[in-house]
Design a protein around this motif. Structure first.
Motif, PDB file in Angstrom:
ATOM      1  N   ALA A 110     -74.087   6.388  42.694  1.00 25.38           N
ATOM      2  CA  ALA A 110     -75.303   7.585  42.811  1.00 25.38           C
ATOM      3  C   ALA A 110     -76.502   7.083  43.169  1.00 25.38           C
ATOM      4  O   ALA A 110     -77.309   7.917  43.332  1.00 25.38           O
ATOM      5  CB  ALA A 110     -74.959   8.277  41.288  1.00 25.38           C
ATOM      6  N   GLY A 111     -76.769   5.715  43.218  1.00 20.69           N
ATOM      7  CA  GLY A 111     -77.834   5.331  43.438  1.00 20.69           C
ATOM      8  C   GLY A 111     -79.089   5.460  42.553  1.00 20.69           C
ATOM      9  O   GLY A 111     -80.277   4.904  42.696  1.00 20.69           O
ATOM     10  N   VAL A 112     -78.719   5.560  41.285  1.00 20.87           N
ATOM     11  CA  VAL A 112     -79.765   5.645  39.945  1.00 20.87           C
ATOM     12  C   VAL A 112     -79.741   4.083  39.780  1.00 20.87           C
ATOM     13  O   VAL A 112     -80.970   3.560  39.425  1.00 20.87           O
ATOM     14  CB  VAL A 112     -78.964   6.391  38.871  1.00 20.87           C
ATOM     15  N   THR A 113     -78.735   3.300  39.613  1.00 19.10           N
ATOM     16  CA  THR A 113     -78.839   1.664  39.374  1.00 19.10           C
ATOM     17  C   THR A 113     -77.822   1.306  40.109  1.00 19.10           C
ATOM     18  O   THR A 113     -76.654   1.646  40.488  1.00 19.10           O
ATOM     19  CB  THR A 113     -78.793   1.629  37.822  1.00 19.10           C
ATOM     20  N   ARG A 114     -77.890  -0.094  40.367  1.00 18.41           N
ATOM     21  CA  ARG A 114     -76.889  -0.955  40.941  1.00 18.41           C
ATOM     22  C   ARG A 114     -76.303  -1.983  39.765  1.00 18.41           C
ATOM     23  O   ARG A 114     -75.615  -2.943  40.156  1.00 18.41           O
ATOM     24  CB  ARG A 114     -77.304  -1.577  42.074  1.00 18.41           C
ATOM     25  N   LYS A 115     -76.797  -1.653  38.486  1.00 19.99           N
ATOM     26  CA  LYS A 115     -76.481  -2.710  37.647  1.00 19.99           C
ATOM     27  C   LYS A 115     -75.931  -1.951  36.414  1.00 19.99           C
ATOM     28  O   LYS A 115     -76.109  -0.930  35.906  1.00 19.99           O
ATOM     29  CB  LYS A 115     -77.900  -3.418  37.038  1.00 19.99           C
ATOM     30  N   LEU A 116     -74.628  -2.731  35.894  1.00 20.49           N
ATOM     31  CA  LEU A 116     -74.024  -2.230  34.787  1.00 20.49           C
ATOM     32  C   LEU A 116     -74.060  -3.378  33.836  1.00 20.49           C
ATOM     33  O   LEU A 116     -73.880  -4.574  33.993  1.00 20.49           O
ATOM     34  CB  LEU A 116     -72.745  -1.783  35.050  1.00 20.49           C
ATOM     35  N   GLY A 117     -73.936  -3.190  32.464  1.00 18.76           N
ATOM     36  CA  GLY A 117     -73.636  -4.031  31.470  1.00 18.76           C
ATOM     37  C   GLY A 117     -72.469  -3.770  30.765  1.00 18.76           C
ATOM     38  O   GLY A 117     -71.968  -2.599  30.462  1.00 18.76           O
ATOM     39  N   VAL A 118     -71.815  -4.884  29.936  1.00 17.45           N
ATOM     40  CA  VAL A 118     -70.984  -4.633  29.130  1.00 17.45           C
ATOM     41  C   VAL A 118     -70.993  -5.437  27.682  1.00 17.45           C
ATOM     42  O   VAL A 118     -71.699  -6.436  27.616  1.00 17.45           O
ATOM     43  CB  VAL A 118     -69.524  -5.297  29.686  1.00 17.45           C
ATOM     44  N   VAL A 119     -70.670  -4.676  26.654  1.00 17.62           N
ATOM     45  CA  VAL A 119     -70.909  -5.271  25.223  1.00 17.62           C
ATOM     46  C   VAL A 119     -69.490  -5.158  24.798  1.00 17.62           C
ATOM     47  O   VAL A 119     -68.764  -4.136  24.730  1.00 17.62           O
ATOM     48  CB  VAL A 119     -71.899  -4.351  24.510  1.00 17.62           C
ATOM     49  N   GLY A 120     -69.041  -6.073  23.827  1.00 15.60           N
ATOM     50  CA  GLY A 120     -67.995  -6.351  23.157  1.00 15.60           C
ATOM     51  C   GLY A 120     -67.778  -6.785  21.816  1.00 15.60           C
ATOM     52  O   GLY A 120     -68.813  -7.838  21.591  1.00 15.60           O
ATOM     53  N   PHE A 121     -67.365  -6.308  20.910  1.00 15.09           N
ATOM     54  CA  PHE A 121     -67.045  -6.909  19.461  1.00 15.09           C
ATOM     55  C   PHE A 121     -65.668  -7.413  19.057  1.00 15.09           C
ATOM     56  O   PHE A 121     -64.702  -6.666  19.597  1.00 15.09           O
ATOM     57  CB  PHE A 121     -67.352  -5.551  18.421  1.00 15.09           C
ATOM     58  N   CYS A 122     -65.698  -8.381  18.637  1.00 13.91           N
ATOM     59  CA  CYS A 122     -64.385  -8.912  17.995  1.00 13.91           C
ATOM     60  C   CYS A 122     -63.240  -8.994  19.006  1.00 13.91           C
ATOM     61  O   CYS A 122     -63.500  -9.664  20.151  1.00 13.91           O
ATOM     62  CB  CYS A 122     -63.895  -7.928  16.785  1.00 13.91           C
ATOM     63  N   TYR A 123     -62.306  -8.123  18.967  1.00 13.73           N
ATOM     64  CA  TYR A 123     -61.314  -8.027  19.938  1.00 13.73           C
ATOM     65  C   TYR A 123     -62.121  -7.708  21.388  1.00 13.73           C
ATOM     66  O   TYR A 123     -61.423  -8.265  22.385  1.00 13.73           O
ATOM     67  CB  TYR A 123     -60.352  -6.732  19.565  1.00 13.73           C
ATOM     68  N   GLY A 124     -62.882  -6.880  21.271  1.00  9.88           N
ATOM     69  CA  GLY A 124     -63.408  -6.468  22.542  1.00  9.88           C
ATOM     70  C   GLY A 124     -64.184  -7.406  22.966  1.00  9.88           C
ATOM     71  O   GLY A 124     -64.567  -7.505  24.324  1.00  9.88           O
ATOM     72  N   GLY A 125     -64.670  -8.324  22.305  1.00  9.87           N
ATOM     73  CA  GLY A 125     -65.342  -9.488  22.843  1.00  9.87           C
ATOM     74  C   GLY A 125     -64.566 -10.606  23.604  1.00  9.87           C
ATOM     75  O   GLY A 125     -65.089 -10.776  24.582  1.00  9.87           O
TER      76      GLY A 125
END
Length: 317
Positions: free
Chosen positions: A196-211
């Motif tokens: 969409a052109g709003v941003t070209r950057k994404l982040g990811v956060v994870g806990f425990c299993y998700g980490g």
């Protein structure tokens, strides 16, 4: 507009423009996570709008002007900002076998246009502690996508803990299926925010299993969809994947956590490009999003601020 198209349009923030270009990751590269089967771009259907009871009065989409989508130049009071977070339940994908339930938390007052994928612990995406954490991240200006990694069957906490029962439950969640769902959500984020052109950057956060899944996700992110990650006491992390992780990751853990050995974290810190470890003395598993004592609460606040600074430096600065 056809009903399906209307549902997709309703499931995305009204302030987010639709660009005609294809999905793009960092530096204009396409995000190419493998798909289970050929299909069109990831779709989403809005199911309902809901939220934690104490936040229910503000759970609906509100339009933003362009100035509000910019990064706020001054700190926003948490209580004031949290009154302006919206949320929607989504279904991402098509068909019962290929669709993923998720919840999108979106800042309204101070939205910075950046998407964050939040991977939960074994208690799932509807767990109150996880949703409260996601809500608080959104309060800081982000759009947080929280997927259902367990297809409606999260681990039910019981006392005493039964290791055999847990192993049986976990065996019902095939790693390939989980990673496929995570990749589908990544493609959806890339479509909605980077293309969409709003941003070209994404982040990811994870806990425990998700980490643990966060490390795997970044190791297979060859096209660089993600620009930063924060891993809270990841369980079942494969340290051998560190060399394949290109996005800078902040690893948060306690030195008293048997599920996230400090040795594994240090090995990942050495091998993953731009990684850093924050090890909290005397802390065990889950302290950052499930603090049980006043002392844990102090360290949880410090860990949250460390995450906030990490995301800001790598996604917004």
């Amino acid at each position: 507009m056809a009903p399906a198209a209307a549902a997709v349009a309703a499931a995305r923030p009204s302030w987010l423009p639709r660009a005609p270009s294809t999905r793009r990751g960092r530096q204009g590269r396409a995000c190419s996570f493998p798909r289970a089967a050929p299909s069109a771009r990831p779709t989403s259907t809005i199911v309902s709008s809901s939220g934690p009871g104490r936040h229910s009065r503000s759970w609906h989409w509100r339009p933003l002007c362009s100035q509000q989508a910019e990064v706020a130049s001054a700190a926003v009071d948490d209580d004031e900002a949290c009154e302006l977070v919206s949320g929607s339940d989504l279904v991402i994908g098509e068909g019962d076998d290929d669709s993923v339930r998720a919840h999108l938390f979106s800042a309204v007052k101070n939205n910075n246009g950046t998407g964050i994928l939040l991977l939960s612990d074994v208690f799932g995406f509807e767990d109150s502690a996880t949703r409260d954490f996601a809500y608080r991240v959104a309060c800081n200006g982000y759009n947080v996508l929280l997927p259902d990694l367990f297809r409606g069957n999260p681990w039910k906490q019981s006392a005493p803990f039964d290791a055999d029962q847990f192993a049986h439950w976990l065996s019902g969640h095939a790693p390939a299926r989980v990673s496929g769902d995570i990749d589908a959500c990544t493609r959806w984020l890339a479509d909605e925010f980077t293309a969409a052109g709003v941003t070209r950057k994404l982040g990811v956060v994870g806990f425990c299993y998700g980490g643990g899944r966060l490390v795997e996700l970044l190791a297979r992110d060859a096209e660089g969809c993600f620009s930063a990650g924060v891993c809270f006491y990841g369980s079942r992390m494969d340290a051998s994947l560190g060399a394949a992780v290109a996005a800078p990751v902040l690893f948060v853990c306690g030195d008293g956590d048997p599920l996230c050995p400090v040795e594994t974290v240090r090995e990942l810190e050495r091998s993953a490009k731009g990684a850093r470890a924050a090890v909290y003395a005397g802390r065990g598993h889950g302290f950052a999003h499930r603090p049980q004592t006043v002392e844990e609460d102090v360290d949880a606040e410090d860990a949250f601020n460390a995450m906030r600074g990490w995301l800001h430096d790598h996604l917004l600065a």
